[in-house]
Design a protein around this motif. Structure first.
Motif, short mmCIF file in Angstrom:
data_model
loop_
_atom_site.label_atom_id
_atom_site.label_comp_id
_atom_site.label_asym_id
_atom_site.label_seq_id
_atom_site.Cartn_x
_atom_site.Cartn_y
_atom_site.Cartn_z
N ALA A 433 17.75 16.31 41.39
CA ALA A 433 17.80 15.02 40.71
C ALA A 433 16.43 14.62 40.21
CB ALA A 433 18.34 13.95 41.67
N GLY A 434 15.40 14.88 41.00
CA GLY A 434 14.04 14.56 40.58
C GLY A 434 13.58 15.41 39.42
N PHE A 435 13.85 16.72 39.49
CA PHE A 435 13.42 17.63 38.43
C PHE A 435 14.09 17.28 37.10
CE2 PHE A 435 12.03 21.62 41.01
CZ PHE A 435 11.10 20.84 41.67
N VAL A 436 15.40 17.13 37.12
CA VAL A 436 16.15 16.88 35.88
C VAL A 436 15.71 15.55 35.26
CG1 VAL A 436 18.43 16.46 34.91
CG2 VAL A 436 18.12 18.30 36.58
N SER A 437 15.61 14.51 36.07
CA SER A 437 15.21 13.20 35.53
C SER A 437 13.79 13.23 35.01
CB SER A 437 15.38 12.12 36.59
OG SER A 437 14.59 12.39 37.74
N TRP A 438 12.89 13.95 35.68
CA TRP A 438 11.49 14.06 35.23
C TRP A 438 11.43 14.69 33.84
CZ3 TRP A 438 6.88 12.66 37.78
CH2 TRP A 438 5.72 13.11 37.20
N VAL A 439 12.17 15.77 33.66
CA VAL A 439 12.16 16.49 32.38
C VAL A 439 12.81 15.65 31.28
CG1 VAL A 439 13.12 18.47 31.14
CG2 VAL A 439 12.07 18.79 33.40
N VAL A 440 13.97 15.06 31.56
CA VAL A 440 14.69 14.28 30.55
C VAL A 440 13.86 13.09 30.10
CG1 VAL A 440 16.69 12.81 30.14
CG2 VAL A 440 16.98 15.02 31.27
N ARG A 442 10.63 12.59 30.15
CA ARG A 442 9.48 12.98 29.35
C ARG A 442 9.87 13.55 28.01
NH1 ARG A 442 8.01 11.67 33.68
NH2 ARG A 442 5.86 11.19 34.30
N ALA A 443 10.98 14.24 27.94
CA ALA A 443 11.43 14.78 26.66
C ALA A 443 11.84 13.67 25.70
CB ALA A 443 12.59 15.75 26.90
N VAL A 444 12.57 12.70 26.20
CA VAL A 444 13.08 11.61 25.35
C VAL A 444 11.97 10.65 24.93
CG1 VAL A 444 14.66 9.65 25.27
CG2 VAL A 444 15.40 11.80 26.30
N THR A 445 10.94 10.49 25.77
CA THR A 445 9.87 9.54 25.46
C THR A 445 8.67 10.19 24.78
OG1 THR A 445 8.97 9.83 27.71
CG2 THR A 445 10.51 8.00 27.35
N GLY A 446 8.86 11.40 24.26
CA GLY A 446 7.81 12.04 23.47
C GLY A 446 6.70 12.69 24.27
N ARG A 447 6.97 13.00 25.54
CA ARG A 447 5.93 13.63 26.36
C ARG A 447 6.40 14.99 26.89
NH1 ARG A 447 4.57 8.71 30.37
NH2 ARG A 447 6.77 8.25 29.97
N ALA A 448 7.17 15.68 26.07
CA ALA A 448 7.74 16.97 26.49
C ALA A 448 6.65 17.99 26.80
CB ALA A 448 8.67 17.51 25.41
N ARG A 449 5.49 17.89 26.11
CA ARG A 449 4.42 18.87 26.34
C ARG A 449 3.79 18.72 27.72
NH1 ARG A 449 1.06 19.19 20.59
NH2 ARG A 449 2.80 19.96 19.31
N GLN A 450 4.03 17.61 28.38
CA GLN A 450 3.50 17.42 29.73
C GLN A 450 4.30 18.20 30.78
OE1 GLN A 450 3.42 13.23 30.59
NE2 GLN A 450 2.05 12.73 28.89
N VAL A 451 5.45 18.72 30.36
CA VAL A 451 6.33 19.43 31.29
C VAL A 451 6.07 20.92 31.21
CG1 VAL A 451 8.71 19.85 31.98
CG2 VAL A 451 8.07 17.63 31.00
N SER A 452 5.86 21.55 32.36
CA SER A 452 5.67 22.99 32.41
C SER A 452 6.93 23.72 31.93
CB SER A 452 5.36 23.41 33.85
OG SER A 452 5.54 24.80 34.04
N PRO A 453 6.77 24.82 31.17
CA PRO A 453 7.94 25.59 30.74
C PRO A 453 8.82 26.02 31.92
CG PRO A 453 6.00 26.32 29.55
CD PRO A 453 5.52 25.36 30.60
N LEU A 454 8.19 26.36 33.04
CA LEU A 454 8.97 26.76 34.21
C LEU A 454 9.82 25.60 34.72
CD1 LEU A 454 6.79 29.08 36.49
CD2 LEU A 454 9.04 29.55 35.50
N LEU A 455 9.28 24.37 34.65
CA LEU A 455 10.04 23.22 35.11
C LEU A 455 11.25 22.98 34.22
CD1 LEU A 455 9.76 21.30 37.49
CD2 LEU A 455 8.69 19.64 35.97
N TRP A 456 11.10 23.26 32.92
CA TRP A 456 12.25 23.18 32.01
C TRP A 456 13.34 24.15 32.46
CZ3 TRP A 456 13.51 19.99 28.04
CH2 TRP A 456 12.51 19.18 27.49
#
Length: 476
Positions: A433-440, A442-456
Motif C-alpha cells: 500500500a505504501g509503495f503503490v501510493s508513493w509511486v502514484v 508522485r507520478a500524478v503530481t509531476g514528480r515521477a523522476r523522484q521515483v526509482s525505476p526499481l520502485l516502479w
C-alpha cells in the motif's frame, strides 16, 4: 618513559559478535536470546495446529507431533545459522502468513509435499535475488520515509498481535464493529486480566530502567499463571469459556520427548503437473511477494529498533542476511515446517537489550532443545508472552518522530503503510500500500523522476499481488 599499558583482552566471542562494540554484554545477549525464545516458543504449538489441521487435495494430513518436531528443528538451525553468519539479533521460525496461506489456499489444490515444493522454489528464487544483489537494490530503492514507516507499522502490528493473543482485542463476529474489547466489551477472563497486569508490570520496570525488565515481567507473569491454573483449573479456551488461549500453564508430567523427524525431505514438485504451470506460478508468485517483503520489512524495523541501521536504513551484513533469509524458506520447504523467516517477536529480545548474533544463537539453541523438551514450551501461556509484544510495539512506534509528516505526499503513503499492516494482519500488504501510493502520488503530481525505476517495477508487482484473486480465477 613508562611502557604503554597493554590493550585489554577481548573475549573471542565478544570479538566475533562485536558485543562490546555495540554496547552490549555477553550476559545481556543471553538474556535477550532467552526473552526472544519465550516470545516465540508458541510457534512450536501453533504451527502444527495450522498445518496439521487441514487435509490436502488427496485427503492426507501432516501429523501434529511431526510438524512440531520439524518446526523446532528448522527454527533452531536457521536461527543459529543466521546469528553466526550475520551477527544480527533476529530469530527465525515458520512464518504465520505463509503457513496459513498453505493450509487455506494451497493444499485444496495440491498435496502437502507438492505445497512444500512450491515453498522450496520460492526460497530458491529469493536466494538468487539476494545473491545477485537485486534484493539489495530493491531495498536501497525504498525511500527513507517508507523504511521508517515500515518500522512503525511493524510496531503497531506487533502490538496488535499482542492484544489479540492476550485476549484484550477479540473478534465480535459482527460486521461493525469487527473487533471489540475482551468479552462483550470488558476484560472478562482471568487470562486476559493477567495479560493486563503483566503488561503494566513490564511497563513499570521499563520506565524504571530495571535491567532485564521484560524477562522479569515474563517470569513473574508465568509463575502467577501457573499458580492461578493450579487453583482454578481454567483449562483451554477451546474447551471452557474463559480458559487459556493457546497453551495451559501447567507443570508437565513428562519433561523429555523423542522428536519424530519423518517429514524431513517429504517434498515434491508435482504441483505444476497437477494444477498446470500458470496456476502453480501464481502460487509461487504469492509466496515470493509475501516472503520477500515481509522479511525485508521485519529486518528493517528490527535493525532500527536495535540501533544498528545507518541513516539510510541499511544495516550490517545486509546481503548475507537477505541470502540466509531465503535459505530459511528453502529449509522450511524441505522439512515441511513451512517457510522460515525473521520473526517480529525478535523485537522482544531487542527490547531486553539484544544487539548481536549471540542472542540469536541462544534462541536457536533453545529451539533445538525444545525438540526434546517440547512439554516445557507449553508452560508460558500466550497471554503472558503477549504482554512483551505490546511493550515492544510501543518502543518501535517512537520512530515515527523521524518522519516529516508536514508533506502530504509523504504523510499519505506513510499513513497507509503504518495502518494497513495491523488492519490486514500482513506486513507485505502494508508495504505494498505504501509503495503503490508513493509511486502514484508522485507520478500524478509531476514528480515521477523522484521515483526509482526499481520502485516502479515493485509497485507494479504489488498491483498484480493485490489483484491475484481475480487473476487466478481468470487463469483458471
Amino acid at each position: 618513559m613508562h611502557p604503554a599499558a597493554p590493550a585489554p583482552t577481548v573475549h573471542p566471542i565478544d570479538r566475533f559478535f562485536e558485543i562490546t562494540k555495540r554496547g552490549s554484554t555477553i550476559l545481556g545477549e543471553v538474556r535477550g536470546g532467552l526473552v526472544t525464545f519465550v516470545a516465540m516458543a508458541y510457534i512450536v504449538v501453533l504451527n502444527p495446529i495450522i498445518l496439521s489441521g487441514t487435509a490436502d487435495v488427496v485427503g492426507n494430513s501432516l501429523g501434529f507431533s511431526q510438524v512440531a518436531a520439524v518446526t523446532a528443528l528448522t527454527a533452531g538451525v536457521m536461527t543459529i545459522v543466521f546469528g553466526v553468519v550475520t551477527r544480527l539479533p533476529f530469530a527465525f521460525a515458520a512464518g504465520l502468513g505463509i503457513n496459513s496461506f498453505l493450509a487455506v489456499n494451497v493444499v485444496g489444490e495440491v498435496t502437502w509435499p507438492e505445497a512444500m515444493g512450491l515453498v522450496l522454489i520460492n526460497g530458491a528464487l529469493i536466494v538468487i535475488l539476494a545473491a545477485t544483489g537485486l534484493r539489495r537494490l530493491i531495498f536501497d530503492a525504498v525511500p527513507l520515509a517508507l523504511k521508517t514507516a515500515i518500522s512503525v507499522g511493524i510496531g503497531l502490528f506487533i502490538a496488535f498481535i499482542g492484544f489479540v493473543d492476550g485476549g484484550f482485542a477479540t473478534s465480535t463476529g459482527l460486521s461493525s464493529p469487527p473487533v471489540g474489547l475482551g468479552v462483550s466489551g470488558s476484560v472478562g477472563t482471568i487470562p486476559t486480566l493477567l495479560f493486563v497486569l503483566t503488561l503494566l508490570l513490564i511497563a513499570v520496570l521499563m520506565v524504571l530502567r530495571v535491567r532485564g525488565g521484560i524477562l522479569i515481567g515474563l517470569v513473574i507473569g508465568t509463575i502467577v499463571a501457573v499458580v492461578v491454573e493450579a487453583i482454578w483449573h481454567l483449562g483451554s479456551a477451546a474447551d471452557e469459556a474463559g480458559g487459556w488461549g493457546l497453551t495451559v500453564p501447567t507443570l508437565p508430567s513428562q519433561w523429555l520427548s523423542i522428536p519424530d523427524l519423518s517429514l524431513v525431505g517429504q517434498v515434491s514438485f508435482g504441483a505444476f503437473g497437477r494444477i498446470g504451470v500458470l496456476a502453480a506460478v501464481m502460487l509461487v508468485f504469492t509466496l515470493l511477494f509475501t516472503n520477500f517483503f515481509d522479511a525485508m520489512g521485519t529486518m528493517t524495523g528490527l535493525s532500527r529498533e536495535a540501533g544498528l541501521a545507518d541513516a539510510d536504513g541499511t544495516f550490517p551484513r545486509l546481503r548475507s542476511a537477505l541470502v540466509v533469509e531465503g535459505l530459511g524458506a528453502v529449509a522450511g520447504g524441505f522439512t515441511s515446517a513451512s517457510s522460515n523467516t525473521v520473526f517480529v517477536e525478535s523485537g522482544a529480545g531487542i527490547g531486553e537489550g539484544a544487539r548481536t548474533g549471540l542472542s540469536t544463537v541462544v534462541t536457536g539453541a533453545l529451539f533445538l532443545l525444545a525438540m526434546f523438551l517440547s512439554p516445557l514450551t507449553t508452560i508460558v501461556p500466550s497471554e503472558i508472552a503477549a504482554a512483551a509484544l505490546v511493550v515492544v510495539g510501543a518502543l518501535m512506534m517512537a520512530q515515527i518522530r523521524h518522519i516529516d509528516l508536514t508533506d502530504l505526499s509523504i504523510l499519505i503513503p506513510v499513513f497507509l503503510t503504518i495502518t494497513v499492516m495491523p488492519m490486514t494482519y500482513s506486513i507485505a500488504n502494508g508495504i505494498g500500500a505504501g509503495f503503490v501510493s508513493w509511486v502514484v502520488i508522485r507520478a500524478v503530481t509531476g514528480r515521477a523522476r523522484q521515483v526509482s525505476p526499481l520502485l516502479w517495477i515493485v509497485a507494479a508487482g504489488f498491483v498484480v499481488f493485490f489483484a491475484r484473486g481475480p487473476l487466478e480465477a481468470l487463469i483458471g
